[in-house]
Design a protein around this motif. Sequence first.
Motif, PDB file in Angstrom:
ATOM      1  N   SER A   1      43.639 -23.372 103.783  1.00  0.00           N
ATOM      2  CA  SER A   1      42.266 -23.394 103.303  1.00  0.00           C
ATOM      3  C   SER A   1      41.303 -23.782 104.416  1.00  0.00           C
ATOM      4  O   SER A   1      41.696 -24.323 105.444  1.00  0.00           O
TER       5      SER A   1
ATOM      6  N   GLY B   1      40.874 -28.540 104.783  1.00  0.00           N
ATOM      7  CA  GLY B   1      42.217 -29.089 104.848  1.00  0.00           C
ATOM      8  C   GLY B   1      42.323 -30.539 104.443  1.00  0.00           C
ATOM      9  O   GLY B   1      43.414 -31.078 104.332  1.00  0.00           O
TER      10      GLY B   1
ATOM     11  N   CYS C   1      49.152 -24.622 100.811  1.00  0.00           N
ATOM     12  CA  CYS C   1      47.912 -23.982 100.340  1.00  0.00           C
ATOM     13  C   CYS C   1      46.682 -24.629 100.962  1.00  0.00           C
ATOM     14  O   CYS C   1      45.771 -23.929 101.422  1.00  0.00           O
ATOM     15  N   TYR C   2      46.640 -25.954 100.970  1.00  0.00           N
ATOM     16  CA  TYR C   2      45.474 -26.630 101.538  1.00  0.00           C
ATOM     17  C   TYR C   2      45.410 -26.475 103.054  1.00  0.00           C
ATOM     18  O   TYR C   2      44.318 -26.485 103.620  1.00  0.00           O
TER      19      TYR C   2
ATOM     20  N   ARG D   1      42.250 -22.574  98.760  1.00  0.00           N
ATOM     21  CA  ARG D   1      41.824 -23.830  98.131  1.00  0.00           C
ATOM     22  C   ARG D   1      41.963 -23.751  96.613  1.00  0.00           C
ATOM     23  O   ARG D   1      42.399 -24.708  95.967  1.00  0.00           O
TER      24      ARG D   1
ATOM     25  N   SER E   1      42.324 -31.597  92.187  1.00  0.00           N
ATOM     26  CA  SER E   1      42.520 -30.186  91.855  1.00  0.00           C
ATOM     27  C   SER E   1      41.324 -29.622  91.104  1.00  0.00           C
ATOM     28  O   SER E   1      40.933 -28.474  91.327  1.00  0.00           O
TER      29      SER E   1
ATOM     30  N   GLY F   1      45.656 -23.937  95.829  1.00  0.00           N
ATOM     31  CA  GLY F   1      46.084 -25.331  95.943  1.00  0.00           C
ATOM     32  C   GLY F   1      45.633 -26.144  94.747  1.00  0.00           C
ATOM     33  O   GLY F   1      46.356 -27.013  94.258  1.00  0.00           O
TER      34      GLY F   1
ATOM     35  N   CYS G   1      38.723 -28.920  93.640  1.00  0.00           N
ATOM     36  CA  CYS G   1      39.033 -27.724  94.433  1.00  0.00           C
ATOM     37  C   CYS G   1      38.843 -26.437  93.637  1.00  0.00           C
ATOM     38  O   CYS G   1      38.343 -25.443  94.163  1.00  0.00           O
TER      39      CYS G   1
ATOM     40  N   TYR H   1      41.895 -31.966 101.671  1.00  0.00           N
ATOM     41  CA  TYR H   1      42.486 -32.212 100.362  1.00  0.00           C
ATOM     42  C   TYR H   1      44.001 -32.354 100.430  1.00  0.00           C
ATOM     43  O   TYR H   1      44.635 -32.774  99.474  1.00  0.00           O
ATOM     44  N   SER H   2      44.586 -31.994 101.549  1.00  0.00           N
ATOM     45  CA  SER H   2      46.041 -32.087 101.679  1.00  0.00           C
ATOM     46  C   SER H   2      46.518 -33.531 101.797  1.00  0.00           C
ATOM     47  O   SER H   2      47.718 -33.791 101.671  1.00  0.00           O
TER      48      SER H   2
END
Length: 154
Positions: free
Chosen positions: A46, A49, A42-43, A114, A101, A117, A104, A51-52
């Motif tokens: 987005s 990226g 998911c990230y 985002r 989270s 995610g 986001c 946040y991954s």
Amino acid sequence: MADTSGTSPAANCLEKLKSYVKTPKGFILFAEILISFIIIICYAASHYGGYSAVAIVEMVITIIFFVVFMMELDKQFLVVNWVWSDFFRATIAAALYIITSLICVIGGAGDGARIAGGVFGLIAGLLFGYDAYTIYLQLKSARQHTAAATDDHA
């Protein structure tokens, strides 16, 4: 000639994997790995990226603990207290997933990947929190079962 009548190490490892995933702890660890992988996807889709990183780090650490517990290496390497390490891993992961989270979900307007995610991250935070709670109960029961020595030598 090699003896082909015995089981191969790969088949033995696969059998350990299948039997460990059927245990409650193995199922929780497998679910944590799976949801972390979904969050990474998911990230990655987005616009943000970055946040991954939390999902990647937590997935790798969870895989390490999964392999250690599956292969029963925790009984061989007694230098590390694996239960406490697992407790700290799950607690820190729950906190990090919930914090990132919420960031986001709150700030992800216009970026569906985002937000997705973030929602999966909140679910992962709850899953890691549940794992930490079950480990806490295990630590609590282990402490109650080990009685303190009472010396009456005054």
